[in-house]
Write a protein that holds these residues in place. Structure first.
Motif, short mmCIF file in Angstrom:
data_model
loop_
_atom_site.label_atom_id
_atom_site.label_comp_id
_atom_site.label_asym_id
_atom_site.label_seq_id
_atom_site.Cartn_x
_atom_site.Cartn_y
_atom_site.Cartn_z
N GLY A 126 0.79 -1.22 0.00
CA GLY A 126 0.00 0.00 0.00
C GLY A 126 0.82 1.27 0.00
O GLY A 126 0.31 2.34 -0.33
N ILE A 127 2.10 1.18 0.38
CA ILE A 127 2.92 2.39 0.40
C ILE A 127 4.13 2.32 -0.52
O ILE A 127 4.88 3.29 -0.62
N GLY A 165 -0.02 20.09 2.89
CA GLY A 165 0.80 19.48 1.85
C GLY A 165 1.62 18.27 2.24
O GLY A 165 2.48 17.83 1.48
N ALA A 166 1.38 17.70 3.43
CA ALA A 166 2.14 16.52 3.86
C ALA A 166 1.69 15.28 3.10
O ALA A 166 0.54 15.19 2.67
N LEU A 167 2.61 14.32 2.93
CA LEU A 167 2.22 13.01 2.44
C LEU A 167 1.44 12.34 3.57
O LEU A 167 1.93 12.26 4.70
N CYS A 168 0.24 11.88 3.29
CA CYS A 168 -0.62 11.30 4.32
C CYS A 168 -0.77 9.80 4.10
O CYS A 168 -1.18 9.36 3.03
N VAL A 169 -0.43 9.04 5.14
CA VAL A 169 -0.47 7.58 5.12
C VAL A 169 -1.49 7.13 6.17
O VAL A 169 -1.48 7.62 7.29
N GLY A 170 -2.33 6.18 5.81
CA GLY A 170 -3.29 5.65 6.77
C GLY A 170 -2.91 4.25 7.20
O GLY A 170 -2.48 3.43 6.39
N ILE A 171 -3.05 3.99 8.48
CA ILE A 171 -2.91 2.63 9.02
C ILE A 171 -4.22 2.34 9.73
O ILE A 171 -4.54 2.97 10.74
N THR A 172 -4.98 1.43 9.17
CA THR A 172 -6.30 1.15 9.70
C THR A 172 -6.65 -0.32 9.52
O THR A 172 -5.97 -1.05 8.80
N ASN A 173 -7.70 -0.72 10.18
CA ASN A 173 -8.15 -2.09 10.09
C ASN A 173 -9.41 -2.20 9.24
O ASN A 173 -9.97 -3.27 9.12
N THR A 174 -9.84 -1.09 8.67
CA THR A 174 -11.13 -1.08 7.99
C THR A 174 -10.97 -0.62 6.54
O THR A 174 -10.75 0.56 6.27
N ASN A 187 -9.14 8.83 2.00
CA ASN A 187 -8.65 10.20 1.92
C ASN A 187 -7.14 10.36 2.07
O ASN A 187 -6.62 11.45 1.85
N THR A 188 -6.42 9.31 2.42
CA THR A 188 -4.96 9.40 2.50
C THR A 188 -4.37 9.08 1.13
O THR A 188 -5.03 8.52 0.26
N HIS A 189 -3.10 9.45 0.94
CA HIS A 189 -2.42 9.17 -0.32
C HIS A 189 -2.14 7.68 -0.49
O HIS A 189 -2.12 7.17 -1.61
N CYS A 190 -1.89 7.00 0.62
CA CYS A 190 -1.57 5.58 0.59
C CYS A 190 -1.77 5.03 2.00
O CYS A 190 -2.05 5.79 2.93
N GLY A 191 -1.62 3.73 2.16
CA GLY A 191 -1.81 3.18 3.50
C GLY A 191 -1.60 1.70 3.59
O GLY A 191 -1.25 1.03 2.61
N VAL A 192 -1.81 1.21 4.80
CA VAL A 192 -1.63 -0.21 5.12
C VAL A 192 -2.86 -0.68 5.88
O VAL A 192 -3.28 -0.05 6.86
N HIS A 193 -3.44 -1.77 5.42
CA HIS A 193 -4.55 -2.42 6.12
C HIS A 193 -3.95 -3.47 7.05
O HIS A 193 -3.15 -4.29 6.61
N ILE A 194 -4.32 -3.46 8.33
CA ILE A 194 -3.65 -4.34 9.28
C ILE A 194 -4.29 -5.71 9.45
O ILE A 194 -3.72 -6.57 10.12
N ASN A 195 -5.45 -5.96 8.87
CA ASN A 195 -6.05 -7.30 8.85
C ASN A 195 -6.26 -7.93 10.23
O ASN A 195 -6.17 -9.14 10.37
N ALA A 196 -6.51 -7.15 11.25
CA ALA A 196 -6.58 -7.70 12.61
C ALA A 196 -7.98 -8.11 13.04
O ALA A 196 -8.16 -8.57 14.16
N GLY A 197 -8.98 -7.93 12.22
CA GLY A 197 -10.33 -8.28 12.62
C GLY A 197 -11.02 -7.12 13.32
O GLY A 197 -10.39 -6.14 13.71
N ALA A 198 -12.31 -7.25 13.52
CA ALA A 198 -13.11 -6.17 14.09
C ALA A 198 -12.74 -5.89 15.54
O ALA A 198 -12.50 -6.80 16.32
N GLU A 199 -12.72 -4.60 15.87
CA GLU A 199 -12.48 -4.17 17.24
C GLU A 199 -13.74 -4.43 18.05
O GLU A 199 -14.84 -4.11 17.63
N THR A 200 -13.57 -5.01 19.23
CA THR A 200 -14.73 -5.28 20.08
C THR A 200 -14.60 -4.62 21.44
O THR A 200 -15.48 -4.72 22.27
N GLY A 201 -13.51 -3.90 21.70
CA GLY A 201 -13.27 -3.30 23.00
C GLY A 201 -13.94 -1.96 23.21
O GLY A 201 -13.90 -1.41 24.28
#
Length: 154
Positions: free
Chosen positions: A35-36, A120-129, A137-151
């Protein structure tokens, strides 16, 4: 939350699946975050990397900070999204701003993302969704594949 704590080893395996590039002895030689990869040159030339998040996402980024600085040689700073917004903290076009959010929909983090984009910053997202506002809305990112948050209670 205890359920998520006990699921951490499996979540880590799932997150890293397909991202470890093995060498001859089958030990990981590098990590490929697809993703990046198209933005790595920009990240490497960044003046600093700024991690932005709230709550547990902020604390997860805080835990990763020392190793990221060591491996990249780039200064890493941390910002709580609401604090960054309240004080209109400095974000420059030479920065890489990394937005960490499990849901990808955290209101303060999304507002901080808009602020970083305006600056004007490069914007990177790290999310599970996948498909969340941060991933869209970010330029690039990483999906963490950790499953749904339940906490978190809604």
């Amino acid at each position: 939350m205890q359920k998520e704590i006990h699921e951490q080893p499996e979540s880590l395996r799932i997150t890293m699946r397909g991202r470890l590039i093995c060498g001859g002895s089958c030990k990981a030689k590098s990590v490929m975050l697809g993703g990046i990869k198209d933005h790595l040159k920009t990240v490497r030339c960044s003046r600093r990397v700024v991690f932005i998040g709230c709550g547990a996402s902020y604390k997860a980024a805080l835990a990763a900070r020392p190793i990221l600085e060591e491996l990249s040689g780039i200064p890493v700073t941390m910002e709580i999204a609401s604090d960054l917004l309240d004080r209109q903290g400095p974000i420059y076009r030479e920065d890489t701003a990394v937005f960490v959010s499990e849901s990808g929909e955290t209101a303060d983090t999304l507002q901080a993302l808009e602020y970083a984009l305006e600056n004007g910053a490069l914007c990177v997202g790290i999310t599970n969704t996948v498909g969340s506002a941060i991933t869209r809305n970010t330029h690039c990112g990483v999906h963490i594949n950790a499953g749904a948050e339940t906490g978190v209670n809604y």
